[in-house]
Motif scaffolding. Structure first.
Motif, short mmCIF file in Angstrom:
data_model
loop_
_atom_site.label_atom_id
_atom_site.label_comp_id
_atom_site.label_asym_id
_atom_site.label_seq_id
_atom_site.Cartn_x
_atom_site.Cartn_y
_atom_site.Cartn_z
N VAL A 1 38.98 -9.79 10.35
CA VAL A 1 39.41 -9.05 11.54
C VAL A 1 38.77 -7.67 11.57
O VAL A 1 38.22 -7.25 12.60
CB VAL A 1 40.95 -8.93 11.55
N LEU A 2 38.82 -6.95 10.46
CA LEU A 2 38.26 -5.61 10.43
C LEU A 2 36.74 -5.64 10.58
O LEU A 2 36.14 -4.79 11.26
CB LEU A 2 38.64 -4.89 9.14
N ARG A 3 36.11 -6.62 9.94
CA ARG A 3 34.66 -6.73 10.03
C ARG A 3 34.21 -6.87 11.49
O ARG A 3 33.23 -6.26 11.93
CB ARG A 3 34.16 -7.92 9.22
N GLY B 1 29.59 -0.92 16.05
CA GLY B 1 28.17 -0.66 15.83
C GLY B 1 27.84 0.25 14.68
O GLY B 1 27.02 1.17 14.82
N PHE B 2 28.45 0.01 13.50
CA PHE B 2 28.16 0.83 12.33
C PHE B 2 27.30 0.06 11.33
O PHE B 2 27.52 -1.12 11.09
CB PHE B 2 29.45 1.28 11.65
N ALA B 3 26.32 0.77 10.74
CA ALA B 3 25.42 0.17 9.77
C ALA B 3 25.87 0.49 8.36
O ALA B 3 26.59 1.46 8.12
CB ALA B 3 23.99 0.68 9.99
N ASP B 4 25.43 -0.34 7.42
CA ASP B 4 25.62 -0.09 5.99
C ASP B 4 27.09 -0.01 5.59
O ASP B 4 27.45 0.71 4.66
CB ASP B 4 24.92 1.21 5.57
N VAL B 5 27.94 -0.73 6.27
CA VAL B 5 29.35 -0.81 5.89
C VAL B 5 29.64 -2.24 5.44
O VAL B 5 29.55 -3.16 6.24
CB VAL B 5 30.29 -0.42 7.04
N ILE C 1 40.83 2.91 10.86
CA ILE C 1 39.65 2.84 10.00
C ILE C 1 38.37 2.96 10.83
O ILE C 1 37.43 3.65 10.45
CB ILE C 1 39.66 1.52 9.19
N VAL C 2 38.35 2.29 11.98
CA VAL C 2 37.18 2.40 12.85
C VAL C 2 37.00 3.84 13.32
O VAL C 2 35.89 4.37 13.36
CB VAL C 2 37.32 1.44 14.05
N GLU C 3 38.11 4.50 13.65
CA GLU C 3 38.03 5.89 14.06
C GLU C 3 37.53 6.77 12.92
O GLU C 3 36.76 7.72 13.13
CB GLU C 3 39.40 6.37 14.54
N LEU C 4 37.96 6.45 11.70
CA LEU C 4 37.48 7.18 10.53
C LEU C 4 35.96 7.05 10.41
O LEU C 4 35.25 8.03 10.13
CB LEU C 4 38.15 6.64 9.27
N LEU C 5 35.44 5.84 10.63
CA LEU C 5 33.99 5.63 10.54
C LEU C 5 33.26 6.45 11.61
O LEU C 5 32.15 6.94 11.37
CB LEU C 5 33.67 4.14 10.70
N GLY D 1 25.15 2.50 13.83
CA GLY D 1 23.85 1.87 13.70
C GLY D 1 23.92 0.39 13.94
O GLY D 1 24.62 -0.09 14.83
N GLY D 2 23.26 -0.39 13.07
CA GLY D 2 23.11 -1.82 13.28
C GLY D 2 24.31 -2.61 12.84
O GLY D 2 25.44 -2.17 12.89
N ASP D 3 24.03 -3.80 12.39
CA ASP D 3 25.10 -4.73 12.06
C ASP D 3 25.79 -4.36 10.77
O ASP D 3 25.21 -3.75 9.89
CB ASP D 3 24.54 -6.16 11.93
N VAL D 4 27.02 -4.81 10.67
CA VAL D 4 27.78 -4.64 9.43
C VAL D 4 27.34 -5.68 8.43
O VAL D 4 27.08 -6.84 8.78
CB VAL D 4 29.29 -4.81 9.73
N GLN D 5 27.23 -5.28 7.18
CA GLN D 5 26.90 -6.24 6.13
C GLN D 5 28.09 -7.15 5.90
O GLN D 5 29.20 -6.68 5.72
CB GLN D 5 26.55 -5.53 4.83
N VAL D 6 27.88 -8.42 5.92
CA VAL D 6 28.97 -9.38 5.76
C VAL D 6 28.94 -9.94 4.36
O VAL D 6 28.00 -10.61 3.95
CB VAL D 6 28.82 -10.53 6.79
#
Length: 650
Positions: free
Chosen positions: A420-422, A429-433, A484-488, A495-500
């Motif tokens: 869900v969080l991912r 749209g955050f990269a490197d998370v 958490i999204v607001e924290l990011l 940036g790009g895609d989230v690492q899964v």
């Protein structure tokens, strides 16, 4: 050519002192339990201890006297513990910090030399010889690293450690003992001068600002603890243990914020006061001072008042109070009236001064000012603060790159929450998370943020103490995910895609059609768990014992996920009962009462590896989408259930 400004030089000097203080603290803090044990034995068994004062064993030939060391033989436990045990523990820890166990052993040997060369407790000597032993042994080993013939490594290593340890012990006996004794005598004379002239309260002018700037460890553990322990060995107590540990000043400051503060600082101050006073974590009030530096006047005034009352009532502790909690202070003193008055007086004075400063402050206070002050404090400390992170509920100012969902077994709850969080982070749209899920037992202390069920957060903190922790009670629809999204947005660059980290496709047999039941008979929670487990047994995925483990898991932490979904699964210890990965799916026409929450869908899980995580990810996406949930309610066959799940991207 580069130049260094005076300001930069001051910052660099401060950082070096902070690192030095942290190093000293790291030698002492792991051994505080031994200090407490020595303090309790001293409090009970010395000639003026609690038991003799109560008339128990008050003669020199009693068992109390033998333990306390004031019998005719003069043995006992108190003297050997402070002379040998505590310094050797510190020396071993110091060597181990520098060069692991091998450095610890050589550091302990070296410490024994400086102990034997003097008649005073050699804590400062241990803080020198322990790290010296580890550092020198590390560099000696480097001389022949990779040059020893196979089969001779153990022989060379053991003889090298023994020979070098003996040399250092001799050096400590003849050279370091006189030097450290001289330094200790001079420092002790300085403290005596302050006490004799009634100037001891003036130490708060140094200690209180040092605490906020994280320079207190160099003073407290480098000077006060060794001197206080030596004084306590002779007099049975020492006021030096209370110069820094008194929780009164911090309590007064936080109470003033609770009544006269503004915004987030006012709202968070009551909780911070409880953590500070009862938990003994003083660092939680540091951001409040950094936010308004003039409040250091309140801390100094409160600290001086506490020291004055302690001197007035001849209050002292028998051992360090660590952490600086009211309970730890009470455990190490016999003068409960004096120590209580010192804490109350310190709190009252710091409260009055802080309240005046806050009431007369005309500055406009932004709600995020405490967040910036917390970030400033953590920057000075050099690492994240577990305590201070509770003030803002997140990692203050630090980029978040690795988020871990932790649950008991790492199979179901955490995987659903991570999915869900991912998805939310990906849409933002955050990269490197990286968003991953793990069992709590598998957590490492290298993550930025840990999300866990509120009943498991304390366990997760023990495994990842440097991470920030967020508790949730609903893995599917917790409002903390949006936080958490607001924290990011505040800390990370989009940036790009989230690492899964958990996107693994399930095999075709993970959810078999015979493991799907629609229109199940209404049942209670335990019956629903049994039904979900028996479906897994029926397809040969698990042994019957796994069903019992599913009930055991439910008794520790609820598997209710929110949005009408529960995912019962076994404990981590029950993985031996799993033959292969499988999932069962049960839909109830009448909701099941699941610890007070209605549940329509029960998904049983048995996972040996990561095969089930892809399907769980799709289930999680379904249950945050109302339209998809309605399709599951409307499905009439197992094939339709699988079609709904397959239609959602994994």
């Amino acid at each position: 050519m580069s130049t260094t400004t005076p300001a930069a030089a001051r910052v660099g000097a401060r950082v070096h002192v902070q690192k030095f203080g942290t190093f000293l603290s790291n030698m002492v803090m792991p051994n505080i339990g031994a200090f407490i044990a020595w303090g309790l034995i001293t409090a009970l068994f010395i000639e003026v201890g609690w038991l003799p004062e109560l008339g128990i064993g008050d003669s020199p030939d009693s068992w109390v006297a033998k333990i306390g060391g004031w019998d005719e033989d003069g043995g006992g436990i108190v003297g050997p513990m402070i002379t040998y045990l505590l310094p050797i523990l510190i020396g071993y820890t110091g060597g181990k910090i520098v060069y692991d166990t091998r450095g610890g052993v050589v550091g302990a040997i070296a410490t024994m030399g400086v102990i034997a060369g003097t008649e005073i407790p050699m804590f400062m000597g241990a803080m020198i010889m322990g790290p010296l032993g580890g550092w020198t042994m590390k560099h000696i080993d480097a001389l022949w690293d990779g040059k020893i013939k196979p089969g001779f490594e153990m022989l060379v290593n053991n003889f090298a450690a023994g020979i070098w340890g003996g040399i250092l012990a001799t050096f400590g006996f003849f050279i370091m003992s006189p030097i450290v004794t001289f330094i200790a005598d001079k420092l002790g004379a300085g403290v005596d001068f302050l006490v004799d002239n009634g100037l001891l309260p003036l130490t708060s002018l140094i200690i209180e600002p040092a605490k906020v700037l994280f320079l207190n460890n160099a003073i407290n553990h480098g000077v006060l603890t060794p001197l206080g322990t030596a004084e306590a060995a002779e007099a049975g107590k020492s006021v030096l243990f209370l110069l820094e540990a008194n929780p009164g000043p911090g309590l007064g400051l936080l109470l003033a914020y609770a009544l006269f503060g503004k915004g987030l600082a006012k709202a968070s101050a009551p909780g911070a006061a409880i953590i500070h006073f009862f938990g003994g974590i003083h660092e939680i009030y540091f951001p409040y001072v950094l936010m308004k530096p003039k409040l250091i006047l309140a801390m100094i005034a409160g600290g001086m008042t506490g020291v004055f009352v302690n001197v007035l009532f001849d209050v002292g502790l028998r051992a360090p109070a660590a952490p600086g909690s009211v309970f730890a202070v009470y455990a190490q003193t016999a003068n409960f009236l004096g120590v209580t008055l010192s804490m109350l007086a310190a709190a009252a004075v710091s409260f009055v001064v802080a309240a005046f400063l806050l009431k007369t402050d005309r500055a406009v206070e932004a709600d995020d000012e405490l967040v910036h002050a917390t970030a400033s404090m953590e920057s000075m400390k050099g690492k994240k603060s577990i305590a201070s992170s509770t003030l803002v509920g997140s990692v203050a100012g630090a980029p978040v790159n690795h988020i871990v969902f932790a649950c008991d077994a790492g199979m179901g709850s955490s995987a659903m929450g991570a999915s869900v969080l991912r998805r939310k982070i990906q849409e933002a749209g955050f990269a490197d998370v990286t968003v991953s899920n793990k069992a709590i037992a598998s957590l490492d202390d290298d993550v930025d943020l840990v999300v866990s069920h509120q009943d498991l957060t304390d366990r997760a903190r023990l495994k990842a103490p440097s991470a920030s922790h967020i508790s949730v009670d609903n893995f599917m629809g917790s409002p903390r995910y949006d936080e958490i999204v607001e924290l990011l947005r505040q800390t990370n660059a989009p940036g790009g895609d989230v690492q899964v980290a958990t996107a693994v496709d399930e095999g075709p047999s993970v959810l078999a059609e015979e493991s799907i039941v629609l229109g199940a008979t209404p049942a209670d929670r335990d019956a629903a768990i049994t039904q979900a487990g028996e479906l897994l047994v029926a397809v040969g995925a698990v042994d019957p014992a796994y069903v019992d483990a599913m009930h055991t898991r439910e008794q520790s932490v609820s598997t209710h996920m929110g949005n009408g979904l529960a995912i019962p699964h076994g404990t981590n210890e029950a993985k031996g009962s799993i033959h292969r990965t499988a999932i069962s799916f049960v839909r109830y026409d009448e909701p099941v009462d699941w610890n007070g929450s209605p549940v329509e869908f029960v998904v049983g899980i048995a996972g040996t590896g990561d095969e089930h995580l892809g399907l769980l990810s799709r289930i999680a996406q379904v249950f945050v989408d109302r339209d998809e949930v309605e399709r599951l309610r409307a499905a009439r066959t197992p094939q339709e259930i699988k079609a709904v799940l397959d239609r959602v991207g994994g």
